[in-house]
Design a protein around this motif. Structure first.
Motif, PDB file in Angstrom:
ATOM      1  N   ARG A  32       7.145   7.773   3.994  1.00 35.16           N
ATOM      2  CA  ARG A  32       7.632   7.138   5.332  1.00 35.16           C
ATOM      3  C   ARG A  32       6.554   5.842   5.345  1.00 35.16           C
ATOM      4  NH1 ARG A  32       8.767  10.904   8.470  1.00 35.16           N
ATOM      5  NH2 ARG A  32       7.383  10.716  10.656  1.00 35.16           N
ATOM      6  N   SER A  33       6.609   5.109   6.409  1.00 35.06           N
ATOM      7  CA  SER A  33       6.379   3.567   6.570  1.00 35.06           C
ATOM      8  C   SER A  33       5.025   3.621   8.289  1.00 35.06           C
ATOM      9  CB  SER A  33       7.139   3.002   8.135  1.00 35.06           C
ATOM     10  OG  SER A  33       6.734   1.122   8.432  1.00 35.06           O
ATOM     11  N   VAL A  34       4.091   3.402   7.635  1.00 34.86           N
ATOM     12  CA  VAL A  34       2.719   3.969   8.309  1.00 34.86           C
ATOM     13  C   VAL A  34       2.316   2.665   8.461  1.00 34.86           C
ATOM     14  CG1 VAL A  34       2.176   5.796   7.818  1.00 34.86           C
ATOM     15  CG2 VAL A  34       1.528   3.871   5.735  1.00 34.86           C
ATOM     16  N   VAL A  35       1.434   2.105   9.625  1.00 38.51           N
ATOM     17  CA  VAL A  35       1.118   0.692   9.941  1.00 38.51           C
ATOM     18  C   VAL A  35      -1.149   1.481  10.582  1.00 38.51           C
ATOM     19  CG1 VAL A  35       0.831  -1.225  11.889  1.00 38.51           C
ATOM     20  CG2 VAL A  35       3.219  -0.269  10.612  1.00 38.51           C
ATOM     21  N   TRP A  36      -1.395   0.225   9.959  1.00 36.69           N
ATOM     22  CA  TRP A  36      -2.690   0.433  10.603  1.00 36.69           C
ATOM     23  C   TRP A  36      -3.086  -0.999  11.028  1.00 36.69           C
ATOM     24  CZ3 TRP A  36      -6.336   4.313  11.716  1.00 36.69           C
ATOM     25  CH2 TRP A  36      -6.402   5.203  11.198  1.00 36.69           C
ATOM     26  N   CYS A  37      -3.992  -1.087  12.509  1.00 36.17           N
ATOM     27  CA  CYS A  37      -4.747  -1.939  12.766  1.00 36.17           C
ATOM     28  C   CYS A  37      -6.488  -2.056  13.325  1.00 36.17           C
ATOM     29  CB  CYS A  37      -4.231  -2.557  14.624  1.00 36.17           C
ATOM     30  SG  CYS A  37      -4.640  -3.634  14.866  1.00 36.17           S
ATOM     31  N   GLU A  96      -5.041   3.452   2.229  1.00 37.40           N
ATOM     32  CA  GLU A  96      -4.754   2.093   1.550  1.00 37.40           C
ATOM     33  C   GLU A  96      -4.518   1.468   2.739  1.00 37.40           C
ATOM     34  OE1 GLU A  96      -3.010  -0.091  -2.691  1.00 37.40           O
ATOM     35  OE2 GLU A  96      -1.928   1.271  -1.860  1.00 37.40           O
ATOM     36  N   THR A  97      -3.470   1.662   3.366  1.00 41.18           N
ATOM     37  CA  THR A  97      -2.830   1.080   4.186  1.00 41.18           C
ATOM     38  C   THR A  97      -4.685   0.595   5.079  1.00 41.18           C
ATOM     39  OG1 THR A  97      -1.056   1.924   4.413  1.00 41.18           O
ATOM     40  CG2 THR A  97      -1.577   0.791   6.518  1.00 41.18           C
ATOM     41  N   PRO A 138       0.460  -0.973  -0.249  1.00 40.16           N
ATOM     42  CA  PRO A 138      -0.339  -0.050  -0.215  1.00 40.16           C
ATOM     43  C   PRO A 138       0.771   1.521   0.327  1.00 40.16           C
ATOM     44  CG  PRO A 138      -0.742  -1.694   1.835  1.00 40.16           C
ATOM     45  CD  PRO A 138       0.691  -2.239   1.447  1.00 40.16           C
ATOM     46  N   THR A 139       0.482   2.186  -1.035  1.00 43.94           N
ATOM     47  CA  THR A 139       1.811   2.993  -1.357  1.00 43.94           C
ATOM     48  C   THR A 139       0.336   4.440  -0.649  1.00 43.94           C
ATOM     49  OG1 THR A 139       0.505   3.607  -3.606  1.00 43.94           O
ATOM     50  CG2 THR A 139       2.636   2.825  -2.926  1.00 43.94           C
ATOM     51  N   GLU A 190      -1.906  -3.617   8.847  1.00 38.53           N
ATOM     52  CA  GLU A 190      -1.601  -3.200   7.712  1.00 38.53           C
ATOM     53  C   GLU A 190      -0.881  -2.506   8.086  1.00 38.53           C
ATOM     54  OE1 GLU A 190      -1.681  -4.368   3.666  1.00 38.53           O
ATOM     55  OE2 GLU A 190      -2.608  -5.374   5.259  1.00 38.53           O
ATOM     56  N   GLY A 191       1.045  -3.302   7.160  1.00 37.63           N
ATOM     57  CA  GLY A 191       2.171  -1.919   6.578  1.00 37.63           C
ATOM     58  C   GLY A 191       2.026  -1.344   5.628  1.00 37.63           C
ATOM     59  N   GLY A 192       2.383  -0.581   5.565  1.00 39.11           N
ATOM     60  CA  GLY A 192       2.248   0.182   3.884  1.00 39.11           C
ATOM     61  C   GLY A 192       3.637   1.921   4.324  1.00 39.11           C
TER      62      GLY A 192
END
Length: 194
Positions: free
Chosen positions: A97-102, A53-54, A48-49, A79-81
């Motif tokens: 930048r790295s992002v994460v969502w739960c 999206e993440t 995911p970019t 999900e990591g993006g």
């Protein structure tokens, strides 16, 4: 004796399963858990970019896990993006930048508990492989840092912090933030917007 809470993680990645276990144990310290990982689709690209999206990938994972394995108490999508960094902070147009969502669903509810820990800048060589070669972050890390399967261990955060942080606690923080809704149900279920 407390009842065992059944949690389905929408991934078979051991880092995500362990992060979920840690997050639930911290937020529900008097409970016992049965935590199982299953393989489901995220509904988004392998890499995911954007943060949006993440986030959608985490939501889709939780929904798909509930559909695939409906007999549980919670379903967890992690999900990591990556996302483009603001030009104000970077002169390099390849800066990410790295992002994460739960996203978590609870049995009997259709509202997500969601959490996102802080993001961090990725090095230019990693960004270039993601943007120009279409690699996933973990693959790009393996190439640049000469590692093998780093995404199932410390991840880029572990590499870049020299082991001070790693992917497990980073992802477990996302789980803990997503569980805020469920440890404060009286606050969230009675919230009315006027």
């Amino acid at each position: 004796m407390t009842n065992e809470i059944k949690v389905i993680v929408a991934s078979i990645n051991p880092t995500k399963i362990e992060a979920t276990k840690i997050g639930f144990e911290k937020m529900f310290p008097d409970s016992q858990f049965e935590i199982k990982g299953i393989s489901v689709k995220s509904g988004v690209r392998n890499q995911p970019t954007s943060s949006a999206e993440t986030r959608n990938g985490a939501r889709d994972r939780a929904r798909n896990a509930r559909e695939t394995s409906p007999h549980a108490d919670y379903w967890v999508g992690l999900e990591g993006g990556v996302e483009a960094d603001d030009q104000m902070f970077s002169q390099d147009h390849h800066h990410l930048r790295s992002v994460v969502w739960c996203a978590i669903l609870k049995s009997g509810e259709n509202v997500f508990g969601e959490g996102q820990p802080g993001s961090y800048a990725l090095p230019g060589a990693v960004c270039k492989l993601i943007l120009e070669e279409g690699m996933e972050l973990g693959e790009a890390d393996d190439v640049v840092f000469k590692r093998t399967n780093s995404k199932q261990s410390g991840g880029s955060i572990g590499i870049l912090t020299h082991g001070v942080l790693n992917r497990g606690p980073y992802y477990s923080l996302a789980v803990e933030l997503a569980l805020i809704r469920y440890i404060n149900q009286d606050l969230y279920s009675t919230l009315k917007v006027e």
